[in-house]
Design an enzyme around this catalytic site. Structure first.
Site, PDB file in Angstrom:
ATOM      1  N   MET A  34      66.283 -28.980  65.358  1.00 22.82           N
ATOM      2  CA  MET A  34      65.269 -27.933  65.512  1.00 22.82           C
ATOM      3  C   MET A  34      65.725 -26.942  66.572  1.00 22.82           C
ATOM      4  O   MET A  34      66.122 -27.335  67.676  1.00 22.82           O
ATOM      5  CB  MET A  34      63.920 -28.552  65.899  1.00 22.82           C
ATOM      6  CG  MET A  34      63.295 -29.385  64.785  1.00 22.82           C
ATOM      7  SD  MET A  34      61.743 -30.157  65.281  1.00 22.82           S
ATOM      8  CE  MET A  34      62.335 -31.474  66.338  1.00 22.82           C
ATOM      9  N   VAL A  35      65.671 -25.675  66.237  1.00 24.53           N
ATOM     10  CA  VAL A  35      66.151 -24.614  67.126  1.00 24.53           C
ATOM     11  C   VAL A  35      65.411 -24.675  68.448  1.00 24.53           C
ATOM     12  O   VAL A  35      64.173 -24.743  68.474  1.00 24.53           O
ATOM     13  CB  VAL A  35      65.968 -23.231  66.466  1.00 24.53           C
ATOM     14  CG1 VAL A  35      66.436 -22.124  67.408  1.00 24.53           C
ATOM     15  CG2 VAL A  35      66.718 -23.176  65.151  1.00 24.53           C
ATOM     16  N   GLN A  87      75.295 -30.471  64.627  1.00 22.25           N
ATOM     17  CA  GLN A  87      75.199 -29.620  63.427  1.00 22.25           C
ATOM     18  C   GLN A  87      75.823 -28.258  63.710  1.00 22.25           C
ATOM     19  O   GLN A  87      75.496 -27.606  64.705  1.00 22.25           O
ATOM     20  CB  GLN A  87      73.742 -29.428  63.000  1.00 22.25           C
ATOM     21  CG  GLN A  87      73.640 -28.684  61.667  1.00 22.25           C
ATOM     22  CD  GLN A  87      72.203 -28.442  61.246  1.00 22.25           C
ATOM     23  OE1 GLN A  87      71.543 -27.593  61.820  1.00 22.25           O
ATOM     24  NE2 GLN A  87      71.750 -29.158  60.221  1.00 22.25           N
ATOM     25  N   CYS A 116      69.883 -23.531  56.032  1.00 23.40           N
ATOM     26  CA  CYS A 116      69.110 -22.577  56.842  1.00 23.40           C
ATOM     27  C   CYS A 116      68.794 -21.331  56.011  1.00 23.40           C
ATOM     28  O   CYS A 116      69.709 -20.639  55.545  1.00 23.40           O
ATOM     29  CB  CYS A 116      69.873 -22.190  58.092  1.00 23.40           C
ATOM     30  SG  CYS A 116      68.970 -20.994  59.133  1.00 23.40           S
ATOM     31  N   LYS A 158      73.735 -30.624  55.118  1.00 22.88           N
ATOM     32  CA  LYS A 158      72.290 -30.493  54.895  1.00 22.88           C
ATOM     33  C   LYS A 158      72.080 -29.322  53.948  1.00 22.88           C
ATOM     34  O   LYS A 158      72.594 -28.213  54.180  1.00 22.88           O
ATOM     35  CB  LYS A 158      71.539 -30.248  56.197  1.00 22.88           C
ATOM     36  CG  LYS A 158      70.034 -30.085  55.988  1.00 22.88           C
ATOM     37  CD  LYS A 158      69.301 -29.801  57.299  1.00 22.88           C
ATOM     38  CE  LYS A 158      67.816 -29.610  57.028  1.00 22.88           C
ATOM     39  NZ  LYS A 158      67.060 -29.307  58.264  1.00 22.88           N
ATOM     40  N   HIS A 186      66.654 -31.006  52.124  1.00 19.03           N
ATOM     41  CA  HIS A 186      65.340 -30.418  52.418  1.00 19.03           C
ATOM     42  C   HIS A 186      64.720 -30.001  51.086  1.00 19.03           C
ATOM     43  O   HIS A 186      65.277 -29.156  50.376  1.00 19.03           O
ATOM     44  CB  HIS A 186      65.473 -29.207  53.345  1.00 19.03           C
ATOM     45  CG  HIS A 186      64.154 -28.602  53.731  1.00 19.03           C
ATOM     46  ND1 HIS A 186      63.491 -28.970  54.877  1.00 19.03           N
ATOM     47  CD2 HIS A 186      63.369 -27.678  53.118  1.00 19.03           C
ATOM     48  CE1 HIS A 186      62.357 -28.292  54.962  1.00 19.03           C
ATOM     49  NE2 HIS A 186      62.274 -27.495  53.909  1.00 19.03           N
ATOM     50  N   ASN A 216      64.129 -34.726  53.928  1.00 19.94           N
ATOM     51  CA  ASN A 216      63.711 -33.855  55.034  1.00 19.94           C
ATOM     52  C   ASN A 216      62.627 -32.889  54.551  1.00 19.94           C
ATOM     53  O   ASN A 216      62.669 -32.416  53.414  1.00 19.94           O
ATOM     54  CB  ASN A 216      64.923 -33.078  55.551  1.00 19.94           C
ATOM     55  CG  ASN A 216      64.533 -32.033  56.591  1.00 19.94           C
ATOM     56  OD1 ASN A 216      64.791 -30.857  56.403  1.00 19.94           O
ATOM     57  ND2 ASN A 216      63.900 -32.449  57.665  1.00 19.94           N
ATOM     58  N   GLY A 217      61.663 -32.646  55.425  1.00 21.51           N
ATOM     59  CA  GLY A 217      60.648 -31.637  55.127  1.00 21.51           C
ATOM     60  C   GLY A 217      59.224 -32.149  55.225  1.00 21.51           C
ATOM     61  O   GLY A 217      58.833 -33.059  54.509  1.00 21.51           O
ATOM     62  N   ASP A 218      58.442 -31.574  56.165  1.00 18.67           N
ATOM     63  CA  ASP A 218      57.008 -31.880  56.308  1.00 18.67           C
ATOM     64  C   ASP A 218      56.734 -33.358  56.546  1.00 18.67           C
ATOM     65  O   ASP A 218      55.769 -33.908  56.028  1.00 18.67           O
ATOM     66  CB  ASP A 218      56.220 -31.407  55.087  1.00 18.67           C
ATOM     67  CG  ASP A 218      55.952 -29.909  55.122  1.00 18.67           C
ATOM     68  OD1 ASP A 218      56.430 -29.262  56.074  1.00 18.67           O
ATOM     69  OD2 ASP A 218      55.279 -29.408  54.214  1.00 18.67           O
TER      70      ASP A 218
END
EC number: 1.3.1.90
Length: 482
Positions: A34-35, A87, A116, A158, A186, A216-218
């Site tokens: 996460m950025v 990453q 991304c 990813k 994702h 990945n995701g939510d």
């Protein structure tokens, strides 16, 4: 790279092999990159809560290789920071391999970001645009494998899914053939942001792969991670916090509830709140208050309507039955999506409701404070009026008593004066009678004198006539004598 115990972490401290975790048959909990969040401090925190594998934030490989400052800024680690995956965003095999060689002593592997969806990343040839360039991904994976000597050093990718899922499956098969250690999927397309995650697509990808696949995701809780793990059959799940907008709305909801509870505290009177509302800072905020109030209402209504749309979408029985017949696990996935959309519906609905209640509560507190202030002023005025009326009544009673005493004294004085006046009146009557008698007598005397005067006048006239006759005779006699 900052040397926070880095030299002690080389090799011997990195014995945990992520591949072995994926083949253990247990749920592998992965902290997604996460950025600005997945820095060393955050990774240290999540590891304390049984996170099995952590990623760094996405690092641009070209800058990392060329700039010492970028390396010091973007990558730090310590003894407890393992297993760790770095990453990278890259589109050049040589630069990526150089970056991998730099971090190899301090990490368990690297991950190539092919998911991304940000415009700047895709414009630079990074991120999700790479899912349409499998040959570039193949070259980067092979180059890293050739340049890094450690055979246990993992190379993963990813990705996001295509609208045509067969293209995604083909991409994953090519990546597996190239030698990637695992693939993180994702479950959204490049164009999707907050739309539901397609877990059934991840399941299909997993069924066509022999290497580990991470979903990945939510995924916001351990319970959701377990549900996704069972639905997709993947080897690990990347836990990710609730999407930013719903985190903000939920935080806003809790703040509203807290403020309402504070406003309802019985031992804080409305007058105190009015004093707080009269601070200068509120005066400055008041100029933007109405606009901010309406803006928040609009945002909450939009989120509420979006949640309603999601609830209606996943409450559709025909749609669920169709998914059941075509894709295994679709029913559980739809139920999970329905639960999330209902949760978002409640959050946005209650946020909107409490926002209106909060606005009304502040207005009522202000009005009540004003009314209580006016009541206090009126009470003071009434007390002052009562005091004045009491004094006036006392003064009135005193004046009545004085007047009564004065009236009694005046009655005695008037009685004495009346008696005196009566006596004087009798005297005056007597004097008047005497005067009247004297006047009558005087009138009689006047009449007598008037009669006498008339007689004298007649006598005088007779004498004058005689005197005239005598003179005439004397004259005649004198003439005769001559």
């Amino acid at each position: 790279m900052k040397s926070d115990c880095i030299r002690n972490t080389i090799c011997q401290e990195r014995k945990k092999d992520p591949i072995e975790m994926f083949h253990s048959g247990q749920l592998v909990k992965v902290c997604a990159p996460m950025v600005r969040y997945s820095k060393l401090a955050f990774r240290t925190l999540v590891r304390r809560y049984s996170c099995d594998l952590c990623y760094t934030p996405m690092i641009v490989a070209a800058d990392f290789v060329k700039s010492i400052k970028a390396r010091d800024s973007e990558f730090t680690t310590n003894q407890g920071d393992c297993p760790l995956i770095v990453q990278f965003a890259a589109n050049d095999a040589r630069l990526l391999s150089d970056a991998a060689r730099i971090v190899c002593p301090y990490a368990n592997g690297i991950d190539i970001n092919c998911g991304c969806p940000q415009r700047w990343a895709m414009a630079e040839g990074y991120g999700a645009c790479l899912i349409n360039k499998p040959e570039v991904v193949r070259d980067m994976v092979k180059q890293v494998r050739n340049q890094v000597e450690n055979p246990r050093f993992s190379v993963s990718i990813k990705i996001r899914i295509h609208d045509d899922l067969t293209r995604t499956v083909d991409l994953c098969r090519k990546a597996e053939a190239t030698g990637v250690s695992w693939i993180t999927v994702h479950g959204r397309t490049v164009e999707e942001r907050h739309q539901p995650v397609h877990y059934e697509a991840i399941k299909i990808i997993k069924e066509n792969m022999s290497i580990p696949v991470i979903a990945n995701g939510d995924i916001r809780s351990l319970k959701e991670a377990e549900n996704v793990w069972h639905i997709t059959g993947t080897d690990g799940v990347k836990r990710k916090k609730m999407t930013l907008q719903w985190v903000a709305v939920a935080t806003f909801l809790y703040a509203e509830i807290g403020l309402i509870l504070i406003f309802c505290l019985p031992f804080i009177p409305p007058q105190r709140w009015q004093k707080i509302f009269s601070f200068n800072v509120w005066g400055k905020i008041a100029t933007f208050w109405n606009k901010a109030f309406l803006t928040i209402i609009v945002l909450l209504i939009v989120l509420f309507l979006d949640a309603v749309r999601e609830v209606r979408k996943y409450s559709s029985i025909p749609a669920i039955e169709k998914g059941l017949s075509s894709k295994p696990g679709a029913y559980e996935h739809a139920q999970m999506k329905l639960f999330r959309s209902q949760r978002n519906l409640y959050i946005s609905g209650f946020s909107l409701f409490f926002w209106l209640v909060l606005r009304r509560l502040v207005t009522l507190i202000t009005q009540l404070a004003i009314e209580l202030s006016n009541k206090g002023v009126l009470k003071t005025q009434a007390e002052n009026t009562n005091e004045a009326a009491k004094k006036f009544m006392e003064e009135n009673e005193r004046l009545k008593q004085l007047l009564k005493n004065y009236v009694n004294e005046e009655e005695h004085i008037l009685e004495a004066e009346n008696k005196t006046l009566i006596e004087d009146q009798e005297k005056l009557k007597t004097e008047l009678k005497k005067t009247s008698d004297a006047l009558s007598k005087a009138q009689n005397d006047v009449m007598t004198m008037k009669k006498q005067s008339e007689r004298l006048s007649k006598e005088y006239d007779r004498l004058l006539k005689e005197h005239s006759e005598l003179q005439n005779r004397l004259g005649k006699d004198s003439k005769k004598g001559l």
